[in-house]
Scaffold this active site. Structure first.
Site, PDB file in Angstrom:
ATOM      1  N   ILE A 206      51.041   2.710  49.722  1.00 21.71           N
ATOM      2  CA  ILE A 206      51.985   1.630  49.455  1.00 21.71           C
ATOM      3  C   ILE A 206      53.302   1.912  50.185  1.00 21.71           C
ATOM      4  CG2 ILE A 206      53.196   0.366  47.632  1.00 21.71           C
ATOM      5  CD1 ILE A 206      50.983   1.533  45.719  1.00 21.71           C
ATOM      6  N   ASN A 213      60.052   2.344  42.890  1.00 23.49           N
ATOM      7  CA  ASN A 213      60.045   3.072  41.622  1.00 23.49           C
ATOM      8  C   ASN A 213      61.455   3.379  41.160  1.00 23.49           C
ATOM      9  OD1 ASN A 213      58.079   3.722  39.870  1.00 23.49           O
ATOM     10  ND2 ASN A 213      57.361   5.529  40.950  1.00 23.49           N
ATOM     11  N   GLU A 248      50.376   7.767  44.953  1.00 22.93           N
ATOM     12  CA  GLU A 248      50.498   6.372  45.351  1.00 22.93           C
ATOM     13  C   GLU A 248      49.511   6.012  46.451  1.00 22.93           C
ATOM     14  OE1 GLU A 248      54.359   7.891  46.386  1.00 22.93           O
ATOM     15  OE2 GLU A 248      54.269   6.611  48.150  1.00 22.93           O
TER      16      GLU A 248
END
Lengths: 330, 436
Positions: A206, A213, A248
């Site tokens: 990502i 975040n 991730e």
């Protein structure tokens, strides 16, 4: 002549009388002053000793505070040896200890008679013991604080490993846990070798996930992870293996698929993600992904190397601007 | 001492005083005049000098000493001032000392709490402990303390534990209020001294949600290794009830608490996984054996039948080779769903016994009923099509049946019998049911 002498004597007498009466008053004043001065100096001494004491207490407080920071440090690891390593480092930093060991399982404790023994139990079953010796009496308290945190962290590691061993699905994203995924992938690779099939590996990452975040918090981060895993799943076949790789990154093994087929699938996933938006409080988030591809057998024969090469391709995709697909061997 | 002697003493003292004040100056003034009564110019000069010198001397001594006394008084006054100041400073430092000692005591008492948390692993008791520490150590039992956990399905906050001073208070915001959402969104701790003066929050919104009065609050997220688990929050109707130190202490509690809570959640998972298989959600072998033992005992006590079916997928290995291992998982999932829906109306317990083996308890089923059910299962499975890679395939199963009766001693023997029957089915051509 006599009268002169008498006058001088009188003068002297007057002076001595005056001096005497003044001395009385002066000494009275001086006494008061001295009393105040001694009171003051006593207070000053008290103050400096209090200050010293407080400084010491402050230091002690800071030290106690830092003792509790160990949990944060330990909770970073999901590996028993590293948890113990980190704990051991802290123990040696804060206090003197001769021996400090962690014994796994039902260790024989008879050798450690004069040791400080702390058992680690999960649901009344003993998992191990923390043993230590040569701890000074004044350090006992500190050791206890550290040891309790170590036990807390160690339990986390053990329970996490247990769940990983038992579970096949990740509770957040609903995709295979790493361990189970690896097993399945290896079986699939063996099968491909046996039947001479090609097999491709996609590494999906990502873009700017960390920023997202930090900006929106972990819950939005989790929602992003779920959206990405769903998007990937919607665009692959049922028989392809989707696993979470690291925090991730997602890794997909496409069975019986060559490089061209893999690029087609990867582009489809990338575009699908580009079109989606994620609701984060009062904003619509646009998330993009980068994908790296490697293919068995031309890029690698071994699963770990295959994944590594897909990762290298992913790195290239990131380098050249993100939101794109890169193939390892082009 | 009698009153008379006392009076005498006073008289004497008064007389002495009078003598020193009246007699001495009188003598001092008269004696020189008397001595120089010759009225000679020489005597005049002497007398003049005598008075001049004496007068100057008195003046000098007077001035010098009054100055000294004034200086002394002044410096004493400044000293008194400094003493007062010092007293104030000392008392403040003393306050500091007790505060520091209290803080250290608080942190040390935290140790016992981790010990207590370490003993239990259920989420319930960990949360209870955390709430109790925060409530008793930070708020000394005043105000309200709430613990929210993230619901794993909806990803929303949900109230898990609450402690309050006033037992009548009802916490209405079960999913947290604007302050909790702020903490959630920013993943950072929050200290509000007076909610009416904090411009970050829209109090109009709050009024709809809240009937519980509070003016100050501290709140901290529970985050373990990047995972947001929940929020621990304290609030109080009084303003400025919580200090920066309280927040710092709350943070420490939350650091420890987050790991403890994660342990609780993980433990819950292991418990769940020990009972249900991760892939098929059927019972696991270990749990199934327990259930089987129980069923045997019950069956003996109530003199009731029950049967055991052992089922194995035919040629599963070949199937894996043909379609891949992920396909194998899909088949297992489909098959288990099929079995469960097929047995919905029956009193049955289904378990994944091994890789491709399933085990089923049919409560109250005798030999014939078990055979019928097994046959129904076999047929349903045979007829159900599984679509994989646009290819339709089917799987078949071999089933062995055994019934628990008086000639079967325990669950081990029953499993053995069912297993033997299943092998019989495999040997005689697969896709069939064999009754022991």
């Amino acid at each position: 002549m006599l009268s002169t002498i008498i006058l001088i004597v009188l003068t002297l007498l007057l002076y001595s009388w005056l001096a005497k009466s003044w001395r009385k008053r002066l000494s009275l004043e001086k006494d008061g002053y001295e009393k105040s001065r001694s009171e003051h100096s006593k207070l000053v001494a008290d103050y400096s000793s209090l200050q010293g004491e407080n400084a010491r207490l402050k230091l002690e407080l800071e030290e106690t505070l830092t003792l509790y920071d160990v949990t944060k440090e330990i909770a970073k690891f999901l590996d028993a040896d590293r948890v113990f390593g980190s704990f051991n480092e802290k123990i040696n930093k804060y206090l003197e200890v001769e021996v400090c060991k962690f014994l796994k399982g039902d260790a024989d404790l008879s050798k450690y008679e004069n040791y400080l023994v702390l058992p680690l139990t999960i649901a009344r079953k003993s998992i191990g013991y923390l043993v230590a010796s040569g701890i000074q009496k004044r350090d006992r308290e500190k050791f206890n604080i550290l040891a309790q945190q170590f036990i807390l962290g160690m339990k986390r590691v053990i329970l996490y490993q247990r769940v990983q061993e038992m579970a096949t699905m990740d509770s957040l994203t609903g995709i295979f846990t790493r361990r189970y995924w690896f097993e399945r992938c290896n079986e699939e690779l063996e099968r491909s070798k046996k039947f001479n099939y090609e097999l491709s590996c996609l590494m999906v990452d990502i873009d700017y996930f960390k920023d997202c975040n930090d900006k929106f918090g972990h819950l939005v981060g989790d929602a992003v992870l779920r959206t990405v895993s769903n998007t990937v799943r919607e665009n692959i076949r049922q028989i392809d293996l989707l696993g979470k790789y690291g925090g991730e990154e997602f890794c997909v093994i496409l069975t019986e698929t060559n490089s061209t087929g893999a690029v087609f699938v990867a582009e489809r996933i990338r575009k699908a993600m580009e079109e989606k938006s994620i609701r984060a409080y009062d904003e619509d988030l646009k998330i993009t992904i980068s994908i790296g591809i490697s293919t068995f057998p031309q890029d690698a024969e071994d699963l770990n190397i295959l994944i590594d090469k897909a990762d290298q391709a992913l790195y290239r995709a990131k380098e050249s601007g993100r939101n794109m697909v890169c193939v390892y061997n082009v | 001492m009698t009153i008379k002697t006392k009076l005498n003493f006073f008289k004497r003292a008064a007389f002495q005083k009078a003598a020193s004040i009246v007699l001495f100056p009188a003598a001092y003034l008269l004696l020189p005049v008397f001595l120089t009564l010759g009225f000679k110019p020489h005597h005049f000069k002497l007398l003049f000098f005598f008075y001049l010198i004496n007068g100057l001397m008195v003046l000098y001594v007077q001035l010098k000493n009054t100055k000294r006394i004034r200086d002394l008084k002044l410096s004493r006054e400044t000293l008194e001032e400094r003493i007062n100041l010092q007293n104030y400073q000392n008392s403040r430092e003393l306050q500091n000392k007790t505060a520091l000692k209290e803080k250290i005591r608080r942190y040390l008492s935290l140790k016992q709490v981790i010990e207590e948390i370490n003993v239990s692993l259920t989420l319930e008791s960990i949360a209870e402990h955390l709430n109790l520490i925060a409530f008793s150590l930070i708020a000394q039992g005043h105000g309200t303390c709430t613990l929210y956990l993230i619901d794993r399905l909806t990803q929303n906050l949900s109230l898990f534990k609450a402690k309050r001073e006033d037992k009548r208070i009802i916490i209405k915001a079960k999913e947290g209020d604007i302050f909790d959402h702020w903490v959630l969104r920013h993943s950072s701790p929050l200290l509000i001294e007076d909610i009416n003066k904090d411009f970050r929050f829209d109090l109009g919104k709050l009024q709809d949600e809240h009937l519980r009065p509070f003016s100050s609050l501290i709140s901290s997220p529970l985050i373990s290794a990047g995972k947001f688990l929940g929020i621990l929050r304290l609030d109080h109707p009084q303003i400025n009830f919580y200090s920066q130190d309280d927040l710092r202490f709350l943070l420490t509690i939350c650091d420890l608490g987050a790991v403890a809570l994660e342990n609780g959640l993980l433990y819950q998972d292991t418990e769940e996984l020990a009972i249900h298989d991760g892939l098929t959600s059927l019972f696991t072998k270990g749990h199934f054996i327990e259930l089987l033992k129980l069923e045997c005992k019950r069956s003996i006590r109530h003199d009731r039948y029950f049967s055991l079916l052992m089922m194995d997928i035919d040629y599963f290995k070949n199937y894996n080779d043909k379609f891949g291992h992920a396909a194998g998982d899909i088949v297992l999932k489909n098959l288990s769903r099929n079995i469960v829906s097929c047995l919905r109306n029956k009193d049955a317990l289904v378990c994944r016994f091994g890789g491709e083996e399933f085990c089923i308890i049919l409560r109250g089923a005798d030999k014939n009923e078990a055979h019928e059910t097994a046959e129904l299962l076999r047929k349903t499975i045979e007829e159900t099509k599984i679509v994989l890679r646009r290819q339709e395939t089917t799987v078949t199963v071999s089933i062995g049946c055994a019934t628990f009766s008086k000639d079967v001693s325990d669950e081990v023997e029953l499993i053995m019998k069912a297993d033997r029957a299943m092998y019989q089915a495999k040997r005689s051509g697969r896709n069939r049911v064999v009754v022991d």
